[in-house]
Design an enzyme around this catalytic site. Structure first.
Site, PDB file in Angstrom:
ATOM      1  CE1 TYR A  54      -3.264  -2.813   0.179  1.00 40.94           C
ATOM      2  CE2 TYR A  54      -3.689  -2.285   2.467  1.00 40.94           C
ATOM      3  CZ  TYR A  54      -3.956  -3.040   1.344  1.00 40.94           C
ATOM      4  OH  TYR A  54      -4.923  -4.024   1.391  1.00 40.94           O
ATOM      5  CB  SER A 151      -5.863 -11.412   0.950  1.00 41.95           C
ATOM      6  OG  SER A 151      -6.715 -10.444   0.359  1.00 41.95           O
ATOM      7  CD1 TRP A 204     -10.653  -7.532   0.733  1.00 42.71           C
ATOM      8  CD2 TRP A 204     -11.078  -5.757  -0.559  1.00 42.71           C
ATOM      9  NE1 TRP A 204     -10.462  -7.920  -0.571  1.00 42.71           N
ATOM     10  CE2 TRP A 204     -10.703  -6.853  -1.384  1.00 42.71           C
ATOM     11  CE3 TRP A 204     -11.383  -4.535  -1.156  1.00 42.71           C
ATOM     12  CZ2 TRP A 204     -10.635  -6.746  -2.776  1.00 42.71           C
ATOM     13  CZ3 TRP A 204     -11.310  -4.435  -2.538  1.00 42.71           C
ATOM     14  CH2 TRP A 204     -10.941  -5.535  -3.332  1.00 42.71           C
ATOM     15  CG  LEU A 207     -18.906   1.398   3.069  1.00 39.08           C
ATOM     16  CD1 LEU A 207     -18.437   2.780   3.514  1.00 39.08           C
ATOM     17  CD2 LEU A 207     -20.364   1.194   3.434  1.00 39.08           C
ATOM     18  CD  GLN A 289     -14.886   9.608   4.800  1.00 37.74           C
ATOM     19  OE1 GLN A 289     -13.706   9.309   5.006  1.00 37.74           O
ATOM     20  NE2 GLN A 289     -15.351   9.875   3.590  1.00 37.74           N
ATOM     21  CG  ASN A 293     -18.233   3.902   7.780  1.00 38.14           C
ATOM     22  OD1 ASN A 293     -19.274   4.358   7.322  1.00 38.14           O
ATOM     23  ND2 ASN A 293     -17.108   3.901   7.098  1.00 38.14           N
TER      24      ASN A 293
END
Length: 331
Positions: A54, A151, A204, A207, A289, A293
């Site tokens: 990342y 993953s 993951w 949304l 946010q 959530n």
């Protein structure tokens, strides 16, 4: 905040966790990133997910600085290995060389002696699975990772990995797939295979890259400063950004209102209705946010509401298990 076990392991995780793909080290300034982590901690989130790839390793470094000074036993730290982190031929994949070198780099950037969960970010078809699992086993025995996960592995890959893990006595406890009201490809094969092996889902994009917040409107360009307005963000969202999908998402707003939830809260709560889900990863560019959530924790959705959601979204839901780990879905 509610907590769940990670699969059949003894590790408890917050049912909403915080992830920093496309945010820390790239999309937002560090002050904002640190504020989001603080907000997560303040709301009771104890589980944090990142990956070496990342922001070109910067995201791990930002998270390490954000968590510095926190009681290490008080949070669960997840990271991943697989995608390229350098120019060399061995700077990628799940070879023993890359796994061992990568855990050392991750621990240095995260400023910790160990991670709670070390995950294979994808399946490596070029490396013998036995080599990969033995390297993970050695990392566990050295105390550099407490548990191992994967993953976006297919059901068949999960089953094969779990067999070796049992032989090596490695705690192989989780799978991290994409999962949302719009993306349900894990339901028919991956979840049953994971359940059989005692592995929980660390999901993951609940949304759907922000689409399930309702902020994207059919026939209109994405609002400025949103993920879809950037080239990098938009490339991962093509299948969600159709007028049909966006129109149907807008039709969910009255259902969320009836339930006393924002659309984002409804969407996170929806994935948590699945008992195979151990935790849902949220991301944020602003602390508010996070605060919105996390209100999905502990929410129970009744069967009639779930049926009405399915009636609205049915034709646009992706369910094909062959879409697991499809190239345009890379987290």
């Amino acid at each position: 905040m509610n907590f769940r076990f990670l699969g059949r392991s003894g590790l408890k995780v917050s049912e909403i966790s915080f992830g920093n793909w496309l945010t820390h080290g790239s999309q937002v300034e560090e002050d904002a990133a640190l504020a989001c982590v603080k907000a997560a901690l303040d709301t009771g989130i104890t589980t944090f997910d990142t990956a070496d790839v990342y922001a070109g390793t910067k995201a791990e470094a930002v998270l390490g600085r954000a968590l510095k000074g926190q009681r290490r036993e008080g949070y669960e730290l997840f990271t991943k290995v697989y995608w390229p982190t350098g120019p060399g031929q061995n700077d990628r994949g799940l070879s023993r060389k890359h796994i061992i070198e990568s855990i050392h780099g991750s621990l240095r950037r995260l400023q910790t002696d160990y991670v709670d969960l070390y995950q294979a970010h994808r399946f490596d078809a070029e490396t013998p699975l036995e080599e990969t699992m033995l390297a993970f086993a050695d990392i566990v025995r050295q105390g550099k990772a407490l548990y191992i996960g994967v993953s976006e592995w297919t059901a068949e890959q999960i089953t094969a990995g779990a067999k070796l893990a049992r032989e090596l006595h490695v705690p192989f406890v989780s799978n991290q797939p994409q999962y949302s009201m719009l993306w349900r490809v894990i339901e028919s094969k991956v979840i049953p295979a994971s359940d059989a092996e005692g592995m929980g889902q660390v999901v993951w994009s609940p949304l759907a890259k922000g689409v399930l917040t309702g902020k994207y409107l059919p026939g209109q360009p994405p609002p400025a400063d949103t993920r879809a307005s950037t080239k990098q963000g938009a490339m991962f969202m093509t299948s969600f950004m159709t007028d049909d999908v966006l129109t149907r998402v807008q039709q969910l707003k009255p259902l969320a209102k009836e339930a006393g939830l924002s659309l984002a809260q409804l969407s996170v709560a929806w994935v948590l209705q699945n008992k195979s889900v151990s935790t849902a990863i949220i991301g944020a560019t602003r602390p508010e946010q996070v605060l919105d959530n996390v209100k999905a924790t502990g929410v129970k959705l009744d069967a009639d509401l779930l049926r009405r959601i399915d009636a609205i979204l049915g034709p646009v839901v992706e369910r094909d298990p062959a879409q697991t780990a499809s190239p345009d879905r890379r987290p």
